[in-house]
Design a protein around this motif. Structure first.
Motif, mmCIF file in Angstrom:
data_model
loop_
_atom_site.group_PDB
_atom_site.id
_atom_site.type_symbol
_atom_site.label_atom_id
_atom_site.label_comp_id
_atom_site.label_asym_id
_atom_site.label_seq_id
_atom_site.Cartn_x
_atom_site.Cartn_y
_atom_site.Cartn_z
ATOM 1 N N SER A 143 47.123 65.265 58.845
ATOM 2 C CA SER A 143 45.680 65.281 59.140
ATOM 3 C C SER A 143 44.929 64.850 57.889
ATOM 4 O O SER A 143 45.298 65.209 56.768
ATOM 5 N N PRO A 145 40.871 63.013 56.364
ATOM 6 C CA PRO A 145 39.454 62.711 56.646
ATOM 7 C C PRO A 145 39.306 61.319 57.276
ATOM 8 O O PRO A 145 40.088 60.414 56.970
ATOM 9 N N TYR A 146 38.301 61.182 58.127
ATOM 10 C CA TYR A 146 38.109 59.907 58.835
ATOM 11 C C TYR A 146 37.982 58.688 57.922
ATOM 12 O O TYR A 146 38.520 57.619 58.239
ATOM 13 N N PHE A 168 42.025 63.511 67.542
ATOM 14 C CA PHE A 168 40.821 63.459 66.720
ATOM 15 C C PHE A 168 39.935 64.675 66.976
ATOM 16 O O PHE A 168 39.551 64.938 68.109
ATOM 17 N N SER A 169 39.649 65.410 65.896
ATOM 18 C CA SER A 169 38.726 66.542 65.995
ATOM 19 C C SER A 169 37.783 66.440 64.798
ATOM 20 O O SER A 169 37.185 65.392 64.593
ATOM 21 N N ASP A 170 37.694 67.484 63.989
ATOM 22 C CA ASP A 170 36.864 67.360 62.780
ATOM 23 C C ASP A 170 37.582 66.508 61.731
ATOM 24 O O ASP A 170 36.976 66.030 60.778
ATOM 25 N N VAL A 171 38.907 66.354 61.905
ATOM 26 C CA VAL A 171 39.693 65.438 61.060
ATOM 27 C C VAL A 171 40.535 64.549 61.974
ATOM 28 O O VAL A 171 40.649 64.806 63.168
ATOM 29 N N ARG A 197 43.222 65.502 49.945
ATOM 30 C CA ARG A 197 42.618 66.195 51.093
ATOM 31 C C ARG A 197 43.481 66.118 52.367
ATOM 32 O O ARG A 197 43.153 66.734 53.378
#
Length: 203
Positions: A143, A145-146, A168-171, A197
């Motif tokens: 997972s 960051p976008y 796909f969710s918050d990441v 991250r």
């Protein structure tokens, strides 16, 4: 266990006449003992008229003796299966089964001659056997960051990695499959790419 090794890519058959005896080698892929035995049974069924259908297999990594089998099928003990298995174990090829079928031509080969003939027929097959790599793979859940997704996807080919699932969710989440030997370097590259991250764990 080796992480990558050659295995048969296709079925192969070669033939030779030695002192009027017709010998035929049949080779194929045998990822486990069950498929190796099925391969032997199929060849024996194909040539019921043969004098002997001698066989050997190594259903594991090259040189590994944990999943091997052999048979002289009526030839004098130790003159067929053993030299055949020795040839397989020293070939550097894994997951392989071989049957050498013999039609007796009237001239006895003698024990030394039989050992040479059966071992030699395996060697003859190995010379032209098409091979491919067997690769031990691992699955990782990643997972990140976008903003890192595009660079992450560009990394994949460098490590022979393939995305098998995306979520796909918050990441951005990815299930990735890749050769075991590349896992550490791939993980390091992803962590570096995302400035630490990314989260990575084995599935």
């Amino acid at each position: 266990m080796a992480e990558r090794y050659p295995i048969p890519a296709a079925f192969l058959r070669v033939e030779e006449t030695i002192k009027r005896s017709r010998l035929m080698t049949s080779m194929g892929h045998a990822p486990d003992m069950e498929s190796a035995r099925a391969f032997v049974a199929a060849i024996k069924e194909e040539f019921p008229d043969a004098t002997h259908n001698c066989w050997a297999f190594n259903a594991g990594p090259p040189g590994d003796t944990a999943s091997v089998g052999l048979s002289d099928d009526g030839e004098p003990s130790g003159t067929a299966g053993k030299p055949m298995l020795n040839a397989l174990l020293h070939s550097g090829v894994g997951e392989i089964a071989v049957v050498v079928t013999r039609w007796f031509g009237g001239t006895k080969l003698g024990t030394g001659g039989l050992v040479r003939a059966y071992g030699g027929m395996v060697g003859l097959g190995l010379e032209t056997l098409p091979l491919r790599d067997m690769v031990v793979t691992k699955r990782l859940a990643v997972s990140l960051p976008y903003p890192s997704v595009t660079l992450f996807k560009r990394l994949l080919p460098d490590f022979e990695a393939e995305v098998t699932e995306e979520a796909f969710s918050d990441v951005a989440g990815f299930d990735v499959e890749l050769p075991e030997e590349n896992v550490d370097a791939f993980s390091d590259a992803v962590v570096e790419l995302t400035g630490g991250r990314a989260e990575i764990h084995e599935k």
